[in-house]
Structures are given as C-alpha cells and as structure tokens.
Motif scaffolding. Structure first.
Motif, PDB file in Angstrom:
ATOM      1  N   UNK A   1      -3.168   1.515 -13.486  1.00 41.12           N
ATOM      2  CA  UNK A   1      -3.158   1.363 -12.030  1.00 41.12           C
ATOM      3  C   UNK A   1      -1.745   1.495 -11.450  1.00 41.12           C
ATOM      4  N   UNK A   2      -0.731   1.051 -12.183  1.00 43.63           N
ATOM      5  CA  UNK A   2       0.632   1.077 -11.647  1.00 43.63           C
ATOM      6  C   UNK A   2       1.076  -0.307 -11.231  1.00 43.63           C
ATOM      7  N   UNK A   3       2.151  -0.376 -10.400  1.00 44.15           N
ATOM      8  CA  UNK A   3       2.698  -1.698 -10.067  1.00 44.15           C
ATOM      9  C   UNK A   3       3.474  -1.637  -8.745  1.00 44.15           C
ATOM     10  N   UNK A   4       3.825  -2.825  -8.274  1.00 40.59           N
ATOM     11  CA  UNK A   4       4.673  -2.896  -7.091  1.00 40.59           C
ATOM     12  C   UNK A   4       6.040  -2.329  -7.421  1.00 40.59           C
ATOM     13  N   UNK A   5       6.655  -1.730  -6.419  1.00 41.39           N
ATOM     14  CA  UNK A   5       7.953  -1.084  -6.616  1.00 41.39           C
ATOM     15  C   UNK A   5       8.959  -2.094  -7.174  1.00 41.39           C
ATOM     16  N   UNK A   6       8.934  -3.306  -6.599  1.00 37.48           N
ATOM     17  CA  UNK A   6       9.906  -4.315  -7.044  1.00 37.48           C
ATOM     18  C   UNK A   6       9.372  -5.208  -8.167  1.00 37.48           C
TER      19      UNK A   6
ATOM     20  N   UNK B   1      -0.820  -5.662   2.945  1.00 31.81           N
ATOM     21  CA  UNK B   1       0.326  -5.167   2.162  1.00 31.81           C
ATOM     22  C   UNK B   1       0.694  -3.749   2.613  1.00 31.81           C
ATOM     23  N   UNK B   2       1.989  -3.458   2.627  1.00 28.47           N
ATOM     24  CA  UNK B   2       2.440  -2.103   2.985  1.00 28.47           C
ATOM     25  C   UNK B   2       2.101  -1.147   1.840  1.00 28.47           C
ATOM     26  N   UNK B   3       1.525  -0.001   2.224  1.00 21.76           N
ATOM     27  CA  UNK B   3       1.043   0.921   1.183  1.00 21.76           C
ATOM     28  C   UNK B   3       2.165   1.436   0.288  1.00 21.76           C
ATOM     29  N   UNK B   4       3.354   1.591   0.861  1.00 21.66           N
ATOM     30  CA  UNK B   4       4.424   2.174   0.044  1.00 21.66           C
ATOM     31  C   UNK B   4       5.114   1.155  -0.870  1.00 21.66           C
ATOM     32  N   UNK B   5       4.620  -0.070  -0.860  1.00 18.02           N
ATOM     33  CA  UNK B   5       5.236  -1.053  -1.759  1.00 18.02           C
ATOM     34  C   UNK B   5       4.665  -0.992  -3.177  1.00 18.02           C
ATOM     35  N   UNK B   6       3.629  -0.150  -3.361  1.00 14.31           N
ATOM     36  CA  UNK B   6       2.963  -0.074  -4.663  1.00 14.31           C
ATOM     37  C   UNK B   6       2.923   1.381  -5.115  1.00 14.31           C
TER      38      UNK B   6
END
Ligand code: MGD
Ligand code: MGD
Ligand code: MO
Length: 816
Positions: free
Chosen positions: A258-263, A274-279
């Motif tokens: 699935x992936x992960x949050x940027x931070x 949640x902001x879409x670009x944070x993941x």
C-alpha cells in the motif's frame, strides 16, 4: 477395494475409471469403480493435486442419481396442451427421431418468418463444451439468446475483485501458508468452491491460522472457528469498513503493497480528513480518498450498532487479521454479496486484501496458473447468413444493459447476464416474445428466486424442450423432454478449474454404458438438431459442426454425435495431452494417457504476477475505483442519465463519489417490520449437488449433517428466545410468509441463528423431480418448502445478480 488394487483379476475386481464430479463448482477429478459395467463407488482421482485425490461426501450421492429409478429414460412428448403446475402434462414416450423432428420443425418456422431471434437456449450447469449448444447454435441459427444461469449463481461476488483489481473471477487461496482466514458467508468445509481441498487441510489451517466466520448462521466452519460473527443479514458492509478503519488507525496496513505517509507518521485518526499528497501509494490507488470519503468515521462502535457484532470483537478481528499480513485472507462468498446492495460489500470485503497486501501474495488470495485448453467454440462467422448476422445482434431477451440492469461484467454496460429477469421478459414480451426455447441442465422453475414467475413464463412459451436427467419442476412445463446423459458417468467432455494453488483440466467420461436411451446435452443433442435442420434446408449449423470440429490426430470429420463429442473434446484439450506442446505442468503421453489419468495439473499459481499491472484504469489495486467510475459513466451516458440517477434506479443509496469506493449501505429488505417481524436468510447444504441430489435416499437420510437440520425433513431454524415468544416448538409445522409467497416446513428451535432471524437451508421443497424429493410426486406435494417461493425476485443490479442473501426479505411465521 479400499486399496484400489488394479493388479488383481480385472473381471472380478473391476476397474477404476477417471471422470469429474460437477455436483458443485469445485469440479473435482474423481475415479469411478466399475464392475461388470456397473458404477459402484466413487473416490478422488489420485493423480489430481487440486483436491489431494480426495472427495467430499457428494460424489457418493451421484451414484444414487445415476441409478435413480425416477430418471427420464426415453424422449417424451406432452399430450396435454394446457400448461401449469396443476396440469398433468400427460407425457408419452416417443423416439429420438420424433423428438428432434418436432423441435426442428418449430425452429424452421422461425427461419421462415425471419424471427430467428425468438429462439432461446437456457443453460444451467455446464462443461467447457457448452459453446456448441449455448453460443454457436443460437448465433448460427440467428439468435442472440444464449442465456446462462450465472447471475442466479454468484456474479455479485466477482464485482468485488473486478472493480478493485480487474479480475472477474473467483479467487484461489494459499491455505498452506496463511495465518488468518476471515470468511464472509463462506463455509468452505461444507460448500463454496474447493470443498475436498478445504476439508483435507482445515485441521492444519486451524493449527497454524486463526479462522473468523462472518455468517448469520453457526455453519459447519463457524462451529470450529476461533471467532463467529453472527452478523445481522446484509449488514456485512458495516463490518468490512470498520475493519478497514481499525487497520488504518492502528497503522497495520501492509507498507510494501500500500505504501506509507511521506513523513512515516500515521495520520489516520478517527474523524480526521487527510491531505492526499501526504501519502505515497505503491501498488494501490485512492487510499486517502477512501479514508476521507468513507472510512474516517467507520469505527467499530458505529459498526456494532448496525451489524449486531460487539465493537471489541470487530476490533480484535481487525487487529489479528492485519497482524497476520500479508498471510491473511478475506474470503468473499455469495453470502455477503448476492444481495440487493451486495456489490459494494463485495468491494469492501475484497479491499481488505488490498490493505493487508495479501492479493496474489504468500498466504493470501490467488488467481490461477494457466491451463492450455480452449474453452471457446471455433469461429462461426462464416456460417452465419444474413438473417443470422442481423438477428443475433438484437437485444438479448434478459434485458441486460437496460437502465435498471447495468450488469457491468468486466466493466461493460450489459456485459453480463441477468438470468432471472428473463422470466419477466418472456411474460411481458419485452424486448420481444420468445417462441421456441430449449433448456438444459437447469431448473429455473425451482432454482430462481420468485420461482412462480418462471412457472408462468414456461407456461406461456409456445414451445419448450427440456434436456434433463430427472423430471424436474421445469420439465413439467415442457412440450418435449429429452433424457440427458449423467455428467459424471455417461458424458464425455472436459472442464478446467483451480483449487489448492493448482489449476487443472479434467475429463468427464462415459465410464459405463448408459442403462437408458440418453444422449449428451452439449454435443450429441445439438448434432441431431443440426442434422435435422440440414435435412429441412438449413445446413449451416451442421456444416459448422462437421467442418470445424476434427479429430486432431487423424484429421477426420465427425459422422455422428458420438464422434462429434469425441473430436470436440480432443480438439479443445489438445495442448494438454499433446506431448509435443510445451506447457507449465504435467507431461502427458497423449490422448489415451489423458483418458487413463483423467486430469492434467498445472504448476502452482504464481505470486505477485499482476502487481506491476493490475489491469484496472490506473493499473493499481483501486480503493477508489476509476474502473467502476468509467463503467458507470458509460452506462449513464447510454441512458442519458447521470450516475446518481443510475444509483437510485439500481436501489443503491450512494450519491456522488461514494459510488466509486467500497462503502457501507444499509441492507435492503422486502416487507414491513410490523407485518413481517423476522429477517429470513438461507444457506446451502453440504449434501446439495446444487439442486440435483434431493431425490437420493442418502441426501434425505443424512440431511442432519447440516448443523441444526433434520433427516428427511426441511426445517426453519428459529432462536429458542423467539420460539417462546411465538409459542412454537421444535417439530411444529409452520407456515413462513414473505410479501411474495409462503411455504410450509418444520420448526427447529436452535441457538445457531440470532434472535429476530430465521434461517433455512436451500434444496428441499421439490414438488416434482421424483418420488423421494417430493413428498408425493403424483399429487405434486412438496417435501418442505422451496426458499425460492418466498424469496422475491430482486437483484444486485450492477452485476445483474439475483439476491438470495442479506436477508432480502422479511417474513412472518405462523403455526400451519
Ligand atoms: P439445478 O437446479 O441444479 O441447476 O440452478 P440450475 O442451473 O437451475 O438443475 C437441475 C436440473 O438439471 C434438473 O432438471 C436435473 O434433472 C438436471 N440434471 C441433473 N443432473 C444432470 C446432468 O448430469 N446433466 C443434465 N443435462 N441435466 C442434469 C443452479 C443455481 O441455483 C446455482 S449455480 C446457484 S449458486 C443458486 N443456488 C441457490 C441457492 O443457494 N438458494 C436459492 N434459493 N436458490 C438458488 N438457486 C441457484
Ligand atoms: P452460499 O451457500 O450461497 O455460497 O458458494 P457458498 O460460499 O457456499 O452462501 C454462503 C453462506 O452465506 C451460508 O453459510 C449462509 O448462511 C450465509 N449467509 C446468508 N446471508 C448472509 C449475509 O447476509 N451475510 C453473510 N456474511 N452471510 C450470509 C456458492 C457456491 O458453492 C456455488 S455458486 C455453487 S453452484 C456450488 N454449490 C454447492 C452446493 O450446492 N453444495 C455444496 N455443498 N457446495 C457447493 N459449492 C458451490
Ligand atoms: Mo452456483
């Protein structure tokens, strides 16, 4: 002969011959012990990897089907022109010549009047030679109308995997490696699609993995499971989205898939957008959209109110399931999807596999290894004349693609069948009337919800021929009855399927000489029809069968129905048995070797094969389905409507973008709660061979093998708490009434159903079929009641499926 020793004197000991059991969709390779021309025992085919060379209880019942004295033994014609349940058809025996001649006279009339599209073939269960009768025959004759039973079977289930990972099919499961099995209305040790495999490994599965069963009934599997979640019928969607909510909030999704949050910090918190670009997603698409639009508020407490399952249990199941990731299976069955609003439940339950990364992964859900058989009939365009070309492109009779019936198989508006609507279409002559129909291996007057409509539709048909083994309910409306060869013992053909990571091709075979004057439904009978049509001036179908089906070894064309059957089977399976053709799996020495072994096994299904390119619009596993959006958009445009309008027309509550994501919808129910206080739900029997085993003694004698059920009876299972309220005791005769019908059966007070619901097995209630299935065959008195006489004909319209689950209808219960 338990040792199956074939070295002893064959004349005394008999011989094991390979075939395939099609009593359910597991389609298991089997062997039949034949002594002196009689089949006396069935066992698993030891060469078969998929079912471990084992069987479930049901192939044994097939022996009693084969030697059932109530079988249709010769062709018959109706002599009472009046049709109806209360009319005696007054069948009299006739020759095959007369039977076929009568059918083709009716067909030729349609050619003369240019109404060839008014010819209909109704297909029930089938083998992979079905294309000769169900596809090529109507299309060359000039009709679009090959109508299959698929939409009364399980199409809604396929909706889930298709609109997430573009896979319109059933999944296989990596049970050997799994650590958690979450079943949505599946009872794999008794039914579903890999019964012998599940029966054989379930003990090991229970040792290694946790098993949780979401089912309103204490099923065979639930009774042995770690967790039973007796969901209020139809409220599965609430559980699925709450499980997804917990997995995300607890940070337990599979990062690789699935992936992960940027931070790297988990931002999934109850109620928080949640902001879409944070993941950043890896192999999936739309996770944050899904969260923002649906999941953020779907807490276990919220779900508990709707599903009737305690919040702590939902949380525990979600956490244990996700901790096993990716070795965690969310196993979707018809129970959770074949309901009016089941399409999105199918999506939500399958999306859980996406969250834990178990899609095509070790210990997870699998597709299949390929089987080199050709399941399509040879091209027939060259045999279609002008009438055929024009008429076979007319709207099909089942109303697929109408605004109300998107039937979005593989994303195409009207791409799938709407089996059960065909009855209404015939009755209302919408889009036109049907004049000549042939049904085979099907019994829609029994097997389709709202069965009374089929009784009326069959009564209305000017001409109907039924190809059948037993004098079933549907047979009672036929003008001509044709005795079919029994699939397991008397028919040559082939199937392909998968279980236990192995795909396989398996032959059904004529292992004995039939006792009666029967013929093979999908090949011998069409051959006779084609030959007769040719004599009457329409040679195209016969030319097609003769020219396009050749023995791949000798190049010979068939000269009779049996040769046609043999050459067609050899031709379509050639790559499997031809040793010069490379393939991934067993190496057979030739056709004779295939006949002797009966089965070809593939290598194991691959992991992660589609991860780089799921064939969805985005090539990813879609939590926000661009694939469904496009399909709905296309369907809406076709009808000058918008998607909200389509949602409303198809009985869904979703509006706006919710229509593109797995989401919760309140269950749809027929009947007012005051008048009909109980939610009716149903299940199948571990002894059901679909609806074909009720005329066997063993079915009736061992009916109590289903938890809560009784031998020789048909019981409605009612919680003892409700029994007290109703003043009803075990053994009382009761009448169950829905808004569309009633049945009578026996009450059984049982704790395995929740208060407020009543659960009943499907399979009894035959008023025809034979002297065991019916209480009185001559007086047409049923043994128990057919669920399809109380289930209203309603649909999961996005897939075209008939709703039989989810508590589609409420009922009242009275003493009879
Ligand atoms: P059956 O009712 O099993 O199949 O429904 P159908 O496709 O209609 O078909 C019985 C007919 O096949 C009878 O006429 C019988 O004599 C004939 N027959 C038996 N053996 C053979 C054979 O070897 N060859 C030929 N040619 N004919 C044979 C199945 C459908 O029913 C399915 S797939 C499902 S999943 C649904 N299950 C179901 C349910 O669970 N509940 C309710 N309420 N309804 C259901 N209907 C659906
Ligand atoms: P069903 O029996 O329709 O499907 O596959 P199955 O998985 O066997 O439904 C499964 C379960 O759904 C039942 O246990 C029922 O109690 C439960 N259920 C009912 N309503 C709900 C609900 O609202 N929510 C949930 N979660 N569960 C619910 C069908 C497959 O089975 C098919 S299509 C065929 S044709 C084969 N037929 C067959 C057979 O006739 N007999 C046996 N023994 N096995 C069979 N296998 C195949
Ligand atoms: Mo089915």
């Amino acid at each position: 002969f338990a040792d199956g020793n074939q070295n002893n004197d064959a004349s005394l000991k008999g011989e094991w011959k390979a075939s395939t059991c099609q009593g359910c969709t597991s389609w298991c390779p089997v062997q039949v012990y034949v002594v002196n021309g009689r089949a006396i025992k069935v066992r698993g085919n030891p060469f078969s990897k998929a079912n471990h060379g084992k069987i479930c209880p049901r192939p044994h019942l097939a022996l009693q089907q084969l030697y059932d004295p109530d079988r249709v033994k010769v062709p018959m014609k109706r002599t009472n022109p009046k049709k109806g349940r209360n009319e005696d058809p007054q069948f009299v025996p006739i020759s095959w010549e007369e039977a076929i001649d009568t059918i083709t006279n009716k067909m030729i009339e349609l050619r003369k009047t240019g109404e060839t599209h008014k010819f209909l073939v109704l297909r029930g269960r089938y083998s992979y030679l079905n294309g000769t009768i169900y596809d090529a025959m109507p299309k060359i004759f000039g009709s679009p109308n090959g109508i299959s039973h698929s939409a009364i079977c399980a199409e809604a289930e396929k909706f889930g995997p298709y609109f997430t990972e573009a896979y319109w099919d059933y999944r296989d499961y990596d049970l050997a490696e799994t650590r958690y099995v979450l079943l949505w209305g599946g009872d794999p040790i008794a039914s579903n699609r890999q019964v012998p495999h599940a029966m054989n490994v379930w003990g090991d599965v229970m040792d290694r993995a946790k098993v949780a069963v979401v089912d309103p009934r204490l099923s065979a599997t639930a009774s042995k499971a770690d967790e039973w979640l007796p969901v209020i019928p139809g409220e599965d969607g609430a559980l699925a989205v709450a499980i997804a909510h917990v997995i995300l909030v607890e940070g337990l999704w599979n990062k690789e898939f699935v992936g992960d949050f940027v931070d790297g910090v988990n931002q999934f918190k109850k109620g928080v957008t949640i902001a879409e670009d944070s993941f950043v997603e890896n192999y999936t698409y739309g996770l944050i959209k899904w969260w923002n639009l649906e999941l953020k508020d779907r807490t276990p407490e919220w779900a508990a109110e709707r599903s009737g399952i305690p919040a702590e249990q939902i949380r525990r199941v979600a956490i244990d399931f996700a901790k096993a990731a990716p070795r965690a299976i969310s196993w979707l069955s018809p129970g959770a999807s074949m309901q009016v609003r089941g399409g999105y439940i199918a999506m939500a339950t399958h999306a859980l596999n996406g969250l834990v990364g178990s899609v095509e992964n070790v210990g997870g859900t699998l597709r299949s290894a390929s089987v080199p058989v050709d399941d399509k009939p040879p091209a027939y365009d060259n045999y279609q004349d002008e009438i055929a070309k024009t008429n076979s492109h007319k709207q099909k009779i089942d109303q697929r693609g109408y605004k109300e019936f998107p039937a979005l198989k593989k994303g195409k508006s009207g791409g799938g069948v709407v089996t059960n609507r065909t009855a209404d279409a015939i009755l209302n002559e919408d889009p036109y009337d049907i004049k000549v129909a042939i049904g085979y291996w099907n019994n829609f007057a029994f097997s389709a919800a709202g069965a009374d409509r089929w009784e009326k539709a069959f009564s209305k048909l000017p001409f109907f021929a039924h190809i059948t083994v037993n004098p079933a309910e549907t047979t009672q409306f036929a003008d001509i009855v044709l005795p079919a060869a029994h699939q397991l013992f008397e028919k040559l053909s082939f199937i392909k399927n998968k279980q236990n990571k192995y795909s396989y091709a398996s032959l059904t075979n004529r292992v004995i000489e039939p006792l009666w004057d029967v013929k093979i439904d999908e090949t011998e009978i069409p051959w006779l029809i084609a030959e007769s049509l040719a004599k009457k001036g329409f040679p195209n179908l016969f030319d097609y069968y003769k020219n396009e089906f050749k023995d791949p070894e000798t190049g010979k064309s068939p000269t009779n129905g049996w040769e046609f059957t043999l050459y067609a089977t050899k031709m379509k399976t050639k790559d499997v048995w031809d040793p010069t053709v490379e393939k991934k799996g067993d190496l057979l020495k030739g056709w004779d070797d295939f006949v002797a072994k009966g089965v070809w096994n593939s290598v194991e299904a691959p992991y992660k094969k589609h991860w780089e390119d799921f064939e969805t619009k985005t090539k990813k596993f879609e939590f926000y389905s661009e694939t469904l959006k496009e399909a709905l958009q296309h369907h809406a445009e076709k009808h000058q409507a918008d998607i909200d309008d389509i949602m409303k027309t198809t009985k869904y509550l979703a509006r706006g973008e919710i229509a593109f994501i797995p989401h919760y919808e309140e269950a749809f129910r027929w009947g007012d709660e005051k008048e009909y206080p109980f939610i009716f739900f149903e299940h199948r029997s571990r002894l059901n061979r679909e609806a074909r085993s009720a005329n066997t003694l063993w079915y009736q004698e061992f009916k109590d093998a289903d938890p809560g059920d009784e031998s020789w009876d048909d019981v409605a299972k009612i919680n003892p708490v409700d029994g007290v309220k109703l003043g009803i005791k075990t053994g009382d005769k009761i009448k169950i009434t829905s808004p569309t019908g009633s049945v009578t059966c026996t009450a059984k007070l049982w704790e395995g159903v929740r208060p407020g619901t009543v659960g009943k097995c499907y399979g009894q209630g035959h008023w025809a079929y034979g002297r065991i299935a019916a209480l009185d065959y001559n007086k047409k008195i049923a043994r128990g009641g057919n669920n399809n006489e109380i289930l209203p004909a309603d649909y999961e319209r996005l897939s075209g499926s008939t709703a039989r689950h989810g508590g589609t209808t409420r009922v009242k219960i009275e003493k009879a």
